[in-house]
Design a protein around this motif. Structure first.
Motif, PDB file in Angstrom:
ATOM      1  N   ALA A  22     -35.923 -28.162  36.239  1.00 27.62           N
ATOM      2  CA  ALA A  22     -36.723 -28.442  35.043  1.00 27.62           C
ATOM      3  C   ALA A  22     -36.923 -27.152  34.250  1.00 27.62           C
ATOM      4  O   ALA A  22     -36.853 -27.144  33.013  1.00 27.62           O
ATOM      5  CB  ALA A  22     -38.066 -29.046  35.440  1.00 27.62           C
ATOM      6  N   PHE A  23     -37.135 -26.036  34.975  1.00 26.95           N
ATOM      7  CA  PHE A  23     -37.257 -24.734  34.293  1.00 26.95           C
ATOM      8  C   PHE A  23     -35.954 -24.409  33.570  1.00 26.95           C
ATOM      9  O   PHE A  23     -35.954 -23.959  32.417  1.00 26.95           O
ATOM     10  CB  PHE A  23     -37.600 -23.622  35.292  1.00 26.95           C
ATOM     11  CG  PHE A  23     -37.309 -22.246  34.749  1.00 26.95           C
ATOM     12  CD1 PHE A  23     -38.042 -21.744  33.676  1.00 26.95           C
ATOM     13  CD2 PHE A  23     -36.284 -21.476  35.279  1.00 26.95           C
ATOM     14  CE1 PHE A  23     -37.747 -20.497  33.137  1.00 26.95           C
ATOM     15  CE2 PHE A  23     -35.993 -20.224  34.750  1.00 26.95           C
ATOM     16  CZ  PHE A  23     -36.726 -19.734  33.676  1.00 26.95           C
ATOM     17  N   LEU A  24     -34.827 -24.626  34.247  1.00 23.33           N
ATOM     18  CA  LEU A  24     -33.520 -24.334  33.629  1.00 23.33           C
ATOM     19  C   LEU A  24     -33.405 -25.080  32.295  1.00 23.33           C
ATOM     20  O   LEU A  24     -33.032 -24.499  31.270  1.00 23.33           O
ATOM     21  CB  LEU A  24     -32.395 -24.733  34.581  1.00 23.33           C
ATOM     22  CG  LEU A  24     -30.945 -24.453  34.157  1.00 23.33           C
ATOM     23  CD1 LEU A  24     -30.055 -24.217  35.387  1.00 23.33           C
ATOM     24  CD2 LEU A  24     -30.341 -25.576  33.326  1.00 23.33           C
ATOM     25  N   ALA A  25     -33.758 -26.359  32.296  1.00 23.14           N
ATOM     26  CA  ALA A  25     -33.640 -27.154  31.066  1.00 23.14           C
ATOM     27  C   ALA A  25     -34.573 -26.615  29.977  1.00 23.14           C
ATOM     28  O   ALA A  25     -34.175 -26.475  28.814  1.00 23.14           O
ATOM     29  CB  ALA A  25     -33.937 -28.617  31.363  1.00 23.14           C
ATOM     30  N   ARG A  26     -35.813 -26.273  30.361  1.00 17.16           N
ATOM     31  CA  ARG A  26     -36.755 -25.765  29.355  1.00 17.16           C
ATOM     32  C   ARG A  26     -36.291 -24.410  28.818  1.00 17.16           C
ATOM     33  O   ARG A  26     -36.411 -24.114  27.630  1.00 17.16           O
ATOM     34  CB  ARG A  26     -38.172 -25.639  29.950  1.00 17.16           C
ATOM     35  CG  ARG A  26     -38.792 -26.966  30.359  1.00 17.16           C
ATOM     36  CD  ARG A  26     -40.297 -26.852  30.556  1.00 17.16           C
ATOM     37  NE  ARG A  26     -40.708 -25.862  31.533  1.00 17.16           N
ATOM     38  CZ  ARG A  26     -40.750 -26.036  32.853  1.00 17.16           C
ATOM     39  NH1 ARG A  26     -40.403 -27.198  33.368  1.00 17.16           N
ATOM     40  NH2 ARG A  26     -41.144 -25.067  33.660  1.00 17.16           N
ATOM     41  N   ALA A  27     -35.747 -23.583  29.722  1.00 10.93           N
ATOM     42  CA  ALA A  27     -35.282 -22.246  29.308  1.00 10.93           C
ATOM     43  C   ALA A  27     -34.104 -22.377  28.345  1.00 10.93           C
ATOM     44  O   ALA A  27     -34.042 -21.682  27.317  1.00 10.93           O
ATOM     45  CB  ALA A  27     -34.882 -21.427  30.532  1.00 10.93           C
ATOM     46  N   VAL A  28     -33.164 -23.274  28.644  1.00  7.79           N
ATOM     47  CA  VAL A  28     -31.988 -23.422  27.760  1.00  7.79           C
ATOM     48  C   VAL A  28     -32.414 -24.014  26.417  1.00  7.79           C
ATOM     49  O   VAL A  28     -31.911 -23.609  25.363  1.00  7.79           O
ATOM     50  CB  VAL A  28     -30.882 -24.267  28.445  1.00  7.79           C
ATOM     51  CG1 VAL A  28     -29.722 -24.531  27.484  1.00  7.79           C
ATOM     52  CG2 VAL A  28     -30.371 -23.559  29.698  1.00  7.79           C
ATOM     53  N   ARG A  29     -33.371 -24.951  26.452  1.00 10.45           N
ATOM     54  CA  ARG A  29     -33.888 -25.513  25.186  1.00 10.45           C
ATOM     55  C   ARG A  29     -34.515 -24.401  24.339  1.00 10.45           C
ATOM     56  O   ARG A  29     -34.290 -24.321  23.139  1.00 10.45           O
ATOM     57  CB  ARG A  29     -34.935 -26.594  25.467  1.00 10.45           C
ATOM     58  CG  ARG A  29     -34.360 -28.008  25.322  1.00 10.45           C
ATOM     59  CD  ARG A  29     -35.449 -29.055  25.184  1.00 10.45           C
ATOM     60  NE  ARG A  29     -36.439 -29.030  26.236  1.00 10.45           N
ATOM     61  CZ  ARG A  29     -36.293 -29.625  27.422  1.00 10.45           C
ATOM     62  NH1 ARG A  29     -35.186 -30.280  27.692  1.00 10.45           N
ATOM     63  NH2 ARG A  29     -37.234 -29.564  28.331  1.00 10.45           N
ATOM     64  N   PHE A  30     -35.262 -23.513  25.004  1.00  4.75           N
ATOM     65  CA  PHE A  30     -35.866 -22.382  24.280  1.00  4.75           C
ATOM     66  C   PHE A  30     -34.773 -21.459  23.709  1.00  4.75           C
ATOM     67  O   PHE A  30     -34.817 -21.049  22.552  1.00  4.75           O
ATOM     68  CB  PHE A  30     -36.775 -21.581  25.234  1.00  4.75           C
ATOM     69  CG  PHE A  30     -37.107 -20.201  24.742  1.00  4.75           C
ATOM     70  CD1 PHE A  30     -38.093 -20.016  23.768  1.00  4.75           C
ATOM     71  CD2 PHE A  30     -36.430 -19.091  25.229  1.00  4.75           C
ATOM     72  CE1 PHE A  30     -38.389 -18.739  23.301  1.00  4.75           C
ATOM     73  CE2 PHE A  30     -36.722 -17.813  24.766  1.00  4.75           C
ATOM     74  CZ  PHE A  30     -37.708 -17.634  23.795  1.00  4.75           C
ATOM     75  N   LEU A  31     -33.778 -21.162  24.554  1.00  5.60           N
ATOM     76  CA  LEU A  31     -32.743 -20.214  24.136  1.00  5.60           C
ATOM     77  C   LEU A  31     -31.926 -20.761  22.962  1.00  5.60           C
ATOM     78  O   LEU A  31     -31.684 -20.065  21.977  1.00  5.60           O
ATOM     79  CB  LEU A  31     -31.820 -19.889  25.326  1.00  5.60           C
ATOM     80  CG  LEU A  31     -32.468 -19.048  26.429  1.00  5.60           C
ATOM     81  CD1 LEU A  31     -31.661 -19.113  27.723  1.00  5.60           C
ATOM     82  CD2 LEU A  31     -32.622 -17.592  25.968  1.00  5.60           C
ATOM     83  N   HIS A  57     -24.685 -26.828  29.592  1.00  2.00           N
ATOM     84  CA  HIS A  57     -23.981 -27.169  28.342  1.00  2.00           C
ATOM     85  C   HIS A  57     -24.560 -28.420  27.703  1.00  2.00           C
ATOM     86  O   HIS A  57     -24.579 -28.539  26.473  1.00  2.00           O
ATOM     87  CB  HIS A  57     -22.475 -27.317  28.583  1.00  2.00           C
ATOM     88  CG  HIS A  57     -22.064 -28.548  29.321  1.00  2.00           C
ATOM     89  ND1 HIS A  57     -22.267 -28.712  30.668  1.00  2.00           N
ATOM     90  CD2 HIS A  57     -21.479 -29.686  28.896  1.00  2.00           C
ATOM     91  CE1 HIS A  57     -21.800 -29.894  31.041  1.00  2.00           C
ATOM     92  NE2 HIS A  57     -21.320 -30.512  29.989  1.00  2.00           N
ATOM     93  N   GLU A  58     -25.054 -29.346  28.536  1.00  2.00           N
ATOM     94  CA  GLU A  58     -25.615 -30.584  27.970  1.00  2.00           C
ATOM     95  C   GLU A  58     -26.888 -30.282  27.180  1.00  2.00           C
ATOM     96  O   GLU A  58     -27.080 -30.769  26.065  1.00  2.00           O
ATOM     97  CB  GLU A  58     -25.905 -31.587  29.085  1.00  2.00           C
ATOM     98  CG  GLU A  58     -24.633 -32.125  29.711  1.00  2.00           C
ATOM     99  CD  GLU A  58     -24.870 -32.798  31.059  1.00  2.00           C
ATOM    100  OE1 GLU A  58     -23.948 -33.488  31.507  1.00  2.00           O
ATOM    101  OE2 GLU A  58     -25.946 -32.615  31.670  1.00  2.00           O
ATOM    102  N   VAL A  59     -27.758 -29.456  27.777  1.00  2.00           N
ATOM    103  CA  VAL A  59     -29.016 -29.125  27.102  1.00  2.00           C
ATOM    104  C   VAL A  59     -28.727 -28.281  25.856  1.00  2.00           C
ATOM    105  O   VAL A  59     -29.231 -28.558  24.754  1.00  2.00           O
ATOM    106  CB  VAL A  59     -29.973 -28.368  28.051  1.00  2.00           C
ATOM    107  CG1 VAL A  59     -31.270 -28.021  27.345  1.00  2.00           C
ATOM    108  CG2 VAL A  59     -30.251 -29.195  29.307  1.00  2.00           C
ATOM    109  N   ALA A  60     -27.868 -27.245  26.017  1.00  4.13           N
ATOM    110  CA  ALA A  60     -27.587 -26.338  24.886  1.00  4.13           C
ATOM    111  C   ALA A  60     -26.914 -27.106  23.749  1.00  4.13           C
ATOM    112  O   ALA A  60     -27.288 -26.953  22.578  1.00  4.13           O
ATOM    113  CB  ALA A  60     -26.702 -25.190  25.355  1.00  4.13           C
TER     114      ALA A  60
END
Ligand code: SAM
Length: 275
Positions: free
Chosen positions: A66-75, A98-101
């Motif tokens: 979940a952190f990974l997804a939030r971090a990539v959304r932020f980035l 890649h899906e989130v980004a």
């Protein structure tokens, strides 16, 4: 010993790969904790041993994703990053980088790196990029950061900001292999405006249970695990500017709600900018 020999895949390289599925591997144990199906009896047995030592490990693994997804959304969102170097990819699961980004910015370019041939065999699932973007997979070892950089330079523009992602991988780098130097080498190669996004299993959160779990896994798995304290993990961010809220427990990094923030997560995480 039960042996499920002989899962055969070509990994897109032409030659078949054979896996001894009687030997547990961390990527597959992690997949088991996440509720995935790409694991075998030996991985599940190792995963269960860890759960008996630290019952929150599966929740902790999910908090990491979940952190990974939030971090990539932020980035990809607030930070405007369009290039990602995700080292220690793991077996594809939900919310892959890649899906989130590419959901946020379809033109995002993502280079995945892992050293486990089993992960490579699943790389095809990671290569389904949006047409506007690029997703590539590189088989390489984090202990040779220069090889990773040389290969990534063919796929990413090192004149423009890159997010280097080291999500739950540095625990596999022993102190003798100098993880701090590896992180510094990677961050020295990317331009100002780049980011480091990192998560690391904690030595000083649920300390006794985590230590017991690590001891058990280190007896069973070929890849060793080194837990690190908050101050030890903080040194990986040296010279970088941590985005709010700084280095925190995984569930406390920009949680979407209070329930997420209160979830157990024995991991230190942070996202930091190179200025
Ligand atoms: C726990 S998984 C993490 C997956 C994903 N980054 C995440 O946080 O959900 C760790 C991954 O790192 C990979 N790995 C471990 N040591 C490595 C090394 N020295 N070089 C490259 N990959 C490594 C493993 O094969 C595994 O896929």
């Amino acid at each position: 010993m039960a042996v499920e020999w002989g899962r055969e895949v070509t990994a897109g390289r032409g030659e078949p790969l054979l896996f001894d599925t009687s030997v547990p591997h961390f990527a597959r144990v992690y997949d088991y904790w996440l509720g995935g199906k790409d694991n075998f009896a030996a991985d599940r047995a190792a995963g269960d041993q860890a759960i008996r030592a630290f019952p929150d490990i599966a929740v902790s693994a999910r908090a990491n994703r979940a952190f990974l997804a939030r971090a990539v959304r932020f980035l990809a969102g607030e930070a405007g990053i369009r290039q990602f170097l995700d080292i220690g990819t793991g077996i594809p699961t939900g919310n892959n980088t890649h899906e989130v980004a590419q959901f946020v910015a379809p033109e995002s370019r993502v280079v995945y790196v892992d050293n486990d041939p089993f992960v490579l065999s699943h790389a095809r699932a990671l290569l389904a990029s949006k047409p506007e973007g690029v997703t590539e997979y590189v088989e390489a070892d984090l202990r040779d950061p220069q090889k990773i950089l040389d290969t990534a330079a063919r796929l990413l523009d090192f004149e423009r900001p890159i997010a280097v992602m080291l999500m739950t991988i540095l625990q596999h780098i022993d102190d003798e292999d100098d993880p701090g130097k590896i992180v510094a080498t990677l961050m020295a190669a990317v331009p100002p405006g780049s980011y480091l996004a990192l998560s690391h299993p904690a030595k000083d959160i649920d300390a006794q249970a985590m230590a017991k779990m690590a001891r058990r896994l280190n007896r069973i798995l070929p890849e060793s695990i080194t837990l690190r304290t908050g101050p030890e993990v903080a040194t990986f961010f040296d010279g970088l500017d941590l985005a709010e809220p700084g280095m925190v427990q995984a569930s406390r990094w920009r949680p979407v709600n209070e329930t997420e923030a209160a979830g157990p997560a024995a991991l230190w995480v942070g996202v930091a900018r190179k200025n």
